[in-house]
Design an enzyme around this catalytic site. Structure first.
Site, PDB file in Angstrom:
ATOM      1  N   ALA A  82       0.611  -1.148  -0.125  1.00 47.50           N
ATOM      2  CA  ALA A  82      -0.138  -0.042   0.081  1.00 47.50           C
ATOM      3  C   ALA A  82       0.898   1.080  -0.003  1.00 47.50           C
ATOM      4  O   ALA A  82       2.008   1.134   0.353  1.00 47.50           O
ATOM      5  CB  ALA A  82      -0.938  -0.022   1.153  1.00 47.50           C
ATOM      6  N   THR A 123      -6.277  -0.844   8.250  1.00 50.03           N
ATOM      7  CA  THR A 123      -5.994   0.081   9.494  1.00 50.03           C
ATOM      8  C   THR A 123      -7.134   0.463  10.336  1.00 50.03           C
ATOM      9  O   THR A 123      -8.120   0.416   9.923  1.00 50.03           O
ATOM     10  CB  THR A 123      -5.036   1.323   8.748  1.00 50.03           C
ATOM     11  N   ASP A 124      -6.741   1.104  11.653  1.00 51.30           N
ATOM     12  CA  ASP A 124      -7.912   1.571  12.264  1.00 51.30           C
ATOM     13  C   ASP A 124      -8.166   2.994  11.748  1.00 51.30           C
ATOM     14  O   ASP A 124      -9.443   3.580  12.014  1.00 51.30           O
ATOM     15  CB  ASP A 124      -7.320   1.918  13.780  1.00 51.30           C
TER      16      ASP A 124
HETATM   17  N1  LIG Z   1       2.273   1.711   9.727  1.00 53.98           N
HETATM   18  C1  LIG Z   1       1.026   1.352  10.561  1.00 53.98           C
HETATM   19  O1  LIG Z   1       1.103   2.003  11.707  1.00 53.98           O
HETATM   20  C2  LIG Z   1       0.030   0.791  10.004  1.00 53.98           C
HETATM   21  C3  LIG Z   1      -0.991   0.393  10.715  1.00 53.98           C
HETATM   22  C4  LIG Z   1      -2.121  -0.359  10.345  1.00 53.98           C
HETATM   23  C5  LIG Z   1      -2.020  -0.717   9.066  1.00 53.98           C
HETATM   24  N2  LIG Z   1      -1.251  -0.601   8.164  1.00 53.98           N
HETATM   25  C6  LIG Z   1      -1.329  -0.973   6.974  1.00 53.98           C
HETATM   26  O2  LIG Z   1      -0.145  -2.034   6.817  1.00 53.98           O
HETATM   27  C7  LIG Z   1       0.377  -2.043   5.353  1.00 53.98           C
HETATM   28  C8  LIG Z   1       1.865  -1.882   5.298  1.00 53.98           C
HETATM   29  O3  LIG Z   1       1.946  -0.381   5.887  1.00 53.98           O
HETATM   30  P1  LIG Z   1       3.604  -0.138   6.151  1.00 53.98           P
HETATM   31  O4  LIG Z   1       3.470   0.918   7.175  1.00 53.98           O
HETATM   32  O5  LIG Z   1       4.539  -1.129   6.390  1.00 53.98           O
HETATM   33  O6  LIG Z   1       3.801   0.498   4.811  1.00 53.98           O
HETATM   34  P2  LIG Z   1       5.115   0.895   4.013  1.00 53.98           P
HETATM   35  O7  LIG Z   1       4.801   2.081   3.308  1.00 53.98           O
HETATM   36  O8  LIG Z   1       6.369   1.100   5.055  1.00 53.98           O
HETATM   37  O9  LIG Z   1       5.299  -0.255   3.036  1.00 53.98           O
HETATM   38  C9  LIG Z   1       4.365  -0.448   1.943  1.00 53.98           C
HETATM   39  C10 LIG Z   1       5.287  -1.484   1.041  1.00 53.98           C
HETATM   40  O10 LIG Z   1       4.239  -1.773   0.001  1.00 53.98           O
HETATM   41  C11 LIG Z   1       5.151  -1.923  -1.219  1.00 53.98           C
HETATM   42  N3  LIG Z   1       4.278  -1.462  -2.350  1.00 53.98           N
HETATM   43  C12 LIG Z   1       3.380  -0.014  -2.273  1.00 53.98           C
HETATM   44  N4  LIG Z   1       2.637  -0.017  -3.481  1.00 53.98           N
HETATM   45  C13 LIG Z   1       2.587  -1.377  -4.011  1.00 53.98           C
HETATM   46  C14 LIG Z   1       2.039  -2.106  -5.013  1.00 53.98           C
HETATM   47  N5  LIG Z   1       1.165  -1.167  -5.770  1.00 53.98           N
HETATM   48  N6  LIG Z   1       2.480  -3.130  -5.685  1.00 53.98           N
HETATM   49  C15 LIG Z   1       3.302  -3.907  -4.937  1.00 53.98           C
HETATM   50  N7  LIG Z   1       4.114  -3.267  -3.572  1.00 53.98           N
HETATM   51  C16 LIG Z   1       3.589  -2.055  -3.240  1.00 53.98           C
HETATM   52  C17 LIG Z   1       6.194  -0.480  -0.871  1.00 53.98           C
HETATM   53  O11 LIG Z   1       7.026  -0.783  -1.884  1.00 53.98           O
HETATM   54  C18 LIG Z   1       6.597  -0.946   0.628  1.00 53.98           C
HETATM   55  O12 LIG Z   1       7.531  -2.042   0.298  1.00 53.98           O
HETATM   56  C19 LIG Z   1      -0.461  -1.011   4.674  1.00 53.98           C
HETATM   57  O13 LIG Z   1      -1.501  -1.794   3.960  1.00 53.98           O
HETATM   58  C20 LIG Z   1      -0.922  -0.159   5.698  1.00 53.98           C
HETATM   59  O14 LIG Z   1      -2.326   0.761   5.578  1.00 53.98           O
HETATM   60  C21 LIG Z   1      -0.074   0.149   8.593  1.00 53.98           C
END
Ligand SMILES: NC(=O)c1ccc[n+]([C@@H]2O[C@H](COP(=O)([O-])OP(=O)(O)OC[C@H]3O[C@@H](n4cnc5c(N)ncnc54)[C@H](O)[C@@H]3O)[C@@H](O)[C@H]2O)c1
Length: 325
Positions: A82, A123-124
């Site tokens: 994402a 996510t929340d």
């Molecule tokens: N960080 C938080 O606190 C949090 C909390 C709840 C949920 N989330 C969810 O967890 C997931 C991961 O979040 P994160 O913080 O690790 O994000 P991040 O931005 O650190 O990592 C996202 C990863 O996805 C890859 N990516 C992005 N678009 C892509 C695509 N179209 N195709 C393939 N790969 C793609 C990126 O290259 C990266 O490696 C997300 O879906 C986010 O919504 C995050």
């Protein structure tokens, strides 16, 4: 032995999941599909864990043909991929719609046609914002009310997952987790940004009055929650993952400054983000009812996190810094 496709496995939470999985399930095969955006880094997956059961494809979940071909050899998909930074979503939302919504649509189509187990990492923020002076929490069954383009694309994807379960009976689950911290987070986010700026004696920008409340969880506790949902979660259900650990942003920054023995005068309050959500809080009783509980205590985990960014200072300081979540 499972055959996993992990998308976004070189990002923050995805890489923590991949390392955890390779360590604990060495016989499973794990294919990491990542577009390698600015948030990804190949160093995040431990080289010593990369066996013949691990493979990587650089690619985009929004590429329908690629998603169909790559899912031919797997039985389970866990979607971390994402665009994740709210500020970027406000400035340039199109990549968010493409990756966070159309990408999930492609994965769901593959899950439907190939009868795959599918888990959506959400996510929340899909629930919107709570009032600062209440003790309310979002719970199972709370209505979705996203308030910025990031949370709207995540909410839309969740609804599509639910619709695919209801309509086609796909084997899907969703987790909605609160704010993560730990190793491998991009320095655009509050915790690493605070650590790196403080070490460099640079100002630490904080939105508004810094009193926004987030519900903080150590990333490995989130990863263990997903592991449990994959094993014991009921198909078609959503699970809220939270350590029920609410802190104001300014308190988190002050704790980090304390750990680093830096002055609070490094904090610089800046104009608030448009439509900034003031408080998130989740009721995690459903997760606890299937046997999950957080293992990490906030202060100790924060101390470990600070140590990690200090140890890997060169790796993280190369990355662009932007505002915190
Ligand atoms: N960080 C938080 O606190 C949090 C909390 C709840 C949920 N989330 C969810 O967890 C997931 C991961 O979040 P994160 O913080 O690790 O994000 P991040 O931005 O650190 O990592 C996202 C990863 O996805 C890859 N990516 C992005 N678009 C892509 C695509 N179209 N195709 C393939 N790969 C793609 C990126 O290259 C990266 O490696 C997300 O879906 C986010 O919504 C995050």
């Amino acid at each position: 032995m499972a055959k996993l496709l992990v998308t976004g496995g070189y990002g923050f939470i995805g890489s923590n999941f991949v390392n955890y999985w390779l360590r604990n399930y060495p016989d499973d095969s794990l294919l990491n599909l990542d577009k390698m955006t600015y948030a990804a880094d190949e160093n995040y997956v431990d080289e010593s864990l990369k066996s013949k059961n691990y493979s990587f494809v650089r690619g985009d979940i929004a590429d329908k043909e690629l998603v169909m071909s790559i899912t031919a050899e797997v039985d389970t998909v866990i979607n971390f991929a994402a665009e994740s930074h709210v500020d970027n979503a406000i400035n340039e939302p199109s990549a968010f719609v493409k990756s966070n919504y159309l990408g999930v649509f492609n994965l769901l189509e593959a899950a439907r046609k190939r009868d795959l187990r599918f888990h959506q990492v959400s996510t929340d923020e899909v629930y919107g914002s709570l009032s600062l002076d209440s003790s309310d929490k979002f719970g199972d069954g709370s209505c979705y009310s996203p308030r910025n383009p990031y949370s709207a694309t995540k909410a839309a994807a969740d609804l599509l997952v639910r619709a695919y379960f209801n309509t086609y009976g796909i084997k899907a689950t969703i987790s909605n987790c609160s704010n993560n911290f730990g190793p491998h987070q991009h320095p655009e986010k509050l915790v690493p940004k605070t650590i790196l700026n403080a070490v460099g004696n640079r100002k630490i920008p904080l939105y508004g009055d810094g009193k926004q409340v987030r519900d903080w969880i150590y990333v490995e506790d989130h990863v263990r929650g997903i592991e449990l949902i994959l094993g014991r979660g009921k198909i078609g259900e959503s699970y809220l993952i939270s350590a029920e650990n609410e802190r104001r942003n300014v308190e988190v920054v002050n704790e980090i400054l304390g750990l680093l023995k830096k002055e609070r005068s490094l904090i610089e309050f800046v104009s608030d983000r448009p439509g900034h959500d003031v408080r998130y809080a989740l009721d995690s009783s459903k997760m606890r009812s299937i046997g999950w509980a957080p293992r990490y205590e906030f202060q100790n985990a924060l101390k470990e996190t600070v140590r990690h960014y200090l140890d890997e200072f060169n790796l993280y300081s190369r990355k662009t810094s932007r505002q915190g979540k």
